[in-house]
Design an enzyme around this catalytic site. Sequence first.
Site, PDB file in Angstrom:
ATOM      1  CG  ASP A 217     -16.024  -6.967  41.628  1.00 22.49           C
ATOM      2  OD1 ASP A 217     -17.040  -7.446  41.661  1.00 22.49           O
ATOM      3  OD2 ASP A 217     -15.190  -6.795  42.848  1.00 22.49           O
ATOM      4  CD  GLU A 268     -13.347  13.283  29.991  1.00 21.86           C
ATOM      5  OE1 GLU A 268     -12.465  13.267  29.273  1.00 21.86           O
ATOM      6  OE2 GLU A 268     -14.006  14.048  31.006  1.00 21.86           O
TER       7      GLU A 268
HETATM    8  C1  GLC Z   1     -17.897  -9.951  42.964  1.00 24.22           C
HETATM    9  C2  GLC Z   1     -17.649 -10.807  41.753  1.00 24.22           C
HETATM   10  C3  GLC Z   1     -17.335 -12.429  42.555  1.00 24.22           C
HETATM   11  C4  GLC Z   1     -15.828 -11.589  43.524  1.00 24.22           C
HETATM   12  C5  GLC Z   1     -16.606 -10.701  44.739  1.00 24.22           C
HETATM   13  C6  GLC Z   1     -15.116  -9.401  44.955  1.00 24.22           C
HETATM   14  O1  GLC Z   1     -19.606 -10.413  43.357  1.00 24.22           O
HETATM   15  O2  GLC Z   1     -18.876 -11.309  40.978  1.00 24.22           O
HETATM   16  O3  GLC Z   1     -17.129 -13.144  41.565  1.00 24.22           O
HETATM   17  O4  GLC Z   1     -15.201 -13.220  44.108  1.00 24.22           O
HETATM   18  O5  GLC Z   1     -17.285 -10.021  43.674  1.00 24.22           O
HETATM   19  O6  GLC Z   1     -14.470  -9.362  44.221  1.00 24.22           O
END
Ligand code: GLC
Length: 544
Positions: A217, A268
């Site tokens: 993310d 790994e």
């Molecule tokens: C990314 C995710 C989204 C989330 C954001 C904050 O963009 O896809 O759903 O709200 O990160 O974590």
Amino acid sequence: MAARLATVRSSARRQFAPEQAASPWWRDAVVYQVYLRSFADANGDGIGDLAGLRARLPYLNWLGVDALWINPHYPSGGADGGYDISDYRAVDPDYGDVADLEALVEDARALGLKVLLDVVPNHTSDQHPWFQAALADPDCPEASRYHFAPPSEEPPNNWRSLFGGPAWSRTPDGRWYLHLFAPEQPDLNWRDPAVAEDFERTLRFWLDRGVSGFRIDVAYGLFKDPGLRDNPGEYSPTLFGHGPEQAMTWNQPEVHDVWRRWRSIVDEYPDTMLVGEVCLADPEEIALYSRPDEMHQAFSFRLLKSGWSAESFADGVRSALDAFGKVGAPVSWVLGNHDKDRQVTRFGGGEVGDARARAAALLMLSLPGSAYVYAGDELGLPQAVVPDEAKRDPIFFRSGGERSGRDGCRVPMPWNATPGVGFSPRGSAQPWLPIPAEWRRYAVSRQARDDSSMLHLYRRALAVRAEHPALGAGEASVSRRGELLTVRSTAEGRSVRCVVNMGEHTVLVRTAGTLLLSSAPQVAHTARRTLALPPNTAVWIAED
Ligand code: GLC
Ligand code: CA
């Protein structure tokens, strides 16, 4: 006859060419994105869970995908659909426990499916023990793992939250803290080595349980400008991604060292991979995240953010192929996800939107690289209308209702045509987001019986893609004549053309080959080597 010989030749090549045998699974994988909370509810509390997903693995196997990516499954403060994590090495009780996740991975493996987890390193939940400790004592070691600033009238800089409002909020004792998303998602300070160490433990924790990798993310975040200087401009959600106007917040050079370190860790573990969410405007900057010693893939969001226009699609495909080609990485194509309106609706809604979503799917699945399919897109689900009082998305609340938010693409899956659409067992609690009554018509059970359904189109496309060497691999060239878009992909001496009519009139297309698949049932050869391609339709043609 020529075609037959070609098949024999290519299968012989496949068997003996070492580079074929060595090609890693993820380069052309079709990855199915499971929004866990909305996929399948086994215990009847109205919330999708790991046991529900596990019971539906045969469906994903039947569909023909290679892997699944599961949206965050961790204990969470619940402020942003699980992207505010309070414990990175556990499972939220809503979804089950670690043993359920292990059982899921094992069952998936038995079916030949890989499992990717979501990992969220840019921020934690405000409920995370580190942030709680930092709130209680400004001088504790945990406090330096976040960005705090001493009490003052004005916030430390002009940064804005992506969800609306300022990126700084106050603690009860008056300090400021940084959150590029919701206030319940304080940003981590990656200049504190304790942060990196803890994430390495988290990666190993899940890799040791057999997962095949991670979707990362906000992988273009983590580090911030060391002086936290003002940004030169404001981000507009209409842009393809962040650019120089947000230079102080995103894409700091140090972040690449994190991906190099993570790459060495996953290396790994055989057959594992990393795919990053990198929302930058410049495709070349995105591709740098998937250099050979960094993440294996970085999503390409251009098709997800393009309207129905051959020029925009052609440009999106071309620029991604060029940029990723330069670093030797496959493109990871995305047409839908949990952050964006559903394709059918984005492309105009109703029958037209439906036809276009089918055509776009064939385009994406013809391209070299991997493809990410968001749960429910294979059913042609439209964006659901979620009443304001049922909404959960912080974007809706932080924009004061100005932005409708992302709930409409997160509504639970319709499995059968009963009143509850089979998301939960009969007689269960209400689903966590209301499911529109008319969604019975999109149910898996109904579409599985209808050979002309969107579901069957996806299934057929995946089967053809798995068979044909030129689909998902090799080289591609893009050409455009008005609203007619053609992508020609070639591998092992065989080529497939994907032709998409994005205009308003039927176009005669010279075929010179075999029609492998069409996004609309009515497409047929009108005369030898000519095919009438209606508007909003795509075909795959294998060249003889
Ligand atoms: C990314 C995710 C989204 C989330 C954001 C904050 O963009 O896809 O759903 O709200 O990160 O974590
Ligand atoms: Ca449940």
